[in-house]
Write an enzyme that holds these catalytic residues in place. Structure first.
Site, short mmCIF file in Angstrom:
data_model
loop_
_atom_site.label_atom_id
_atom_site.label_comp_id
_atom_site.label_asym_id
_atom_site.label_seq_id
_atom_site.Cartn_x
_atom_site.Cartn_y
_atom_site.Cartn_z
N ASN A 105 -20.53 12.74 20.07
CA ASN A 105 -21.56 13.55 19.41
C ASN A 105 -21.15 13.69 17.95
OD1 ASN A 105 -23.34 15.46 18.49
ND2 ASN A 105 -22.61 17.12 19.81
N LYS B 110 -22.83 14.89 15.51
CA LYS B 110 -23.41 16.08 14.85
C LYS B 110 -23.93 15.70 13.45
CE LYS B 110 -20.40 18.84 17.71
NZ LYS B 110 -19.69 20.07 17.95
N HIS C 22 -27.58 21.57 23.70
CA HIS C 22 -26.25 21.76 23.13
C HIS C 22 -26.11 23.21 22.63
CE1 HIS C 22 -22.80 21.49 20.49
NE2 HIS C 22 -22.47 20.39 21.13
N GLU D 80 -24.91 24.49 20.08
CA GLU D 80 -25.26 24.71 18.67
C GLU D 80 -26.78 24.81 18.52
OE1 GLU D 80 -22.99 21.44 17.10
OE2 GLU D 80 -21.15 22.49 17.66
N GLU E 120 -19.75 22.26 28.59
CA GLU E 120 -19.07 22.48 27.32
C GLU E 120 -18.89 23.99 27.09
OE1 GLU E 120 -19.62 18.96 24.46
OE2 GLU E 120 -21.38 20.22 24.25
N GLY F 41 -15.14 22.57 19.10
CA GLY F 41 -14.70 22.55 17.71
C GLY F 41 -13.59 23.53 17.38
N SER G 64 -13.46 20.06 22.40
CA SER G 64 -12.15 19.71 21.83
C SER G 64 -11.40 18.64 22.62
CB SER G 64 -11.27 20.95 21.63
OG SER G 64 -11.87 21.83 20.71
P1 PGA Z 1 -15.79 18.96 19.89
O1 PGA Z 1 -17.38 18.98 20.12
O2 PGA Z 1 -15.24 17.82 20.69
O3 PGA Z 1 -15.61 18.80 18.43
O4 PGA Z 1 -15.27 20.28 20.39
C1 PGA Z 1 -17.93 18.71 21.36
C2 PGA Z 1 -19.42 18.89 21.33
O5 PGA Z 1 -19.90 19.80 20.64
O6 PGA Z 1 -20.17 18.15 21.98
#
Ligand code: PGA
Length: 247
Positions: free
Chosen positions: A9, A11, A91, A93, A163, A169, A209
């Site tokens: 991803n 982003k 997601h 976010e 997640e 993140g 992460s």
């Molecule tokens: P990350 O993001 O691996 O940077 O924690 C995962 C995601 O948001 O899909």
């Protein structure tokens, strides 16, 4: 046998030059039972399409509407026209910043399935919900909105990504044991809707992460069928090592 996935991803990252540099380093080795993909932002889907054999290209979002006066949106039909293989929905976010409700997520899943795009249904609890023992309740509510509108035959055509919001993140990966417990719960929950045999066909990815250090132990858990990778997918060498960890 369920399909395993490693999906990146990206982003709001990676312009043309970055994509070219990434592709220069990334070497995709086909592996039986493993599907690999990355999701650039909408503007670069066409640019990425067909650039690397065997690498699926995915979208990060889709409109719940088919067409009409919805400025700034993109439909499932348009994603299909661009050759998109999978699309993230729900997601955290987007749930947090763009009011993506469980019902909207369910509408998006239906739209994607009608265009044969794999919906990657993201779910997960916040830090407070985790600390107060509400994770399963929250995830159950997120998934029941979608599962209640799916046919049993569609379960093998969707992917769930667990997640935990507190792990995205932050560098805080869930331990393999904590992740496995939730993945097992998700599979049982799917079994309550569709029967335990069908639930065995559901691919459930872990995200939050994931990196080249944590991937192998996570992927070794019986109900973890791969990963949804954010930050580490921006580095092609890290992403390749994470794919390697899934063998
Ligand atoms: P990350 O993001 O691996 O940077 O924690 C995962 C995601 O948001 O899909």
């Amino acid at each position: 046998m369920r399909v395993n996935y490693v999906l990146g991803n990206w982003k709001l990252n990676n312009q043309r030059k970055d994509i070219d540099d990434w592709l220069e380093v990334f070497k995709h080795t086909a592996k039986a039972g493993v599907r690999v993909g990355v999701s650039p932002t909408l503007g670069y889907l066409d640019y990425m399409s067909g650039k690397c054999e065997g690498l699926m290209v995915g979208a990060q979002n889709v409109s719940e509407f088919d067409q009409g006066a919805f400025t700034g949106e993109v439909s499932a039909a348009m994603l299909s026209d661009l050759g998109v293989s999978f699309c993230l929905v729900g997601h955290s976010e987007r749930r947090q910043f763009f009011q993506e409700t469980n019902e909207k997520v369910a509408d998006k899943v239906k739209g994607l399935l009608s265009h044969e795009i794999i919906p990657v249904i993201c779910c997960g609890e916040s830090q407070v919900e985790y600390e107060t023992g509400q994770a399963k309740e929250v995830i159950g509510a997120q998934l029941s909105a979608v599962f209640s509108r799916l046919e049993v035959s569609q379960l093998s055509k969707v992917v769930v990504a667990y997640e935990p919001v507190w792990a995205i993140g932050t560098g805080l990966t869930a331990t393999p044991e904590v992740a496995q417990e939730i993945h097992q719960f998700i599979r049982q929950f799917a079994g309550d809707f569709f029967g335990s045999v069908a639930a065995q066909s559901l691919s459930i990815l872990y995200g939050g992460s994931v990196n080249e250090q944590s991937a192998a132990e996570l992927f070794a858990q019986p109900d973890i069928d791969g990963g949804l990778v954010g930050g580490a997918s921006l580095k092609p060498t890290s992403f390749m090592q994470i794919i390697e960890a899934l063998s």
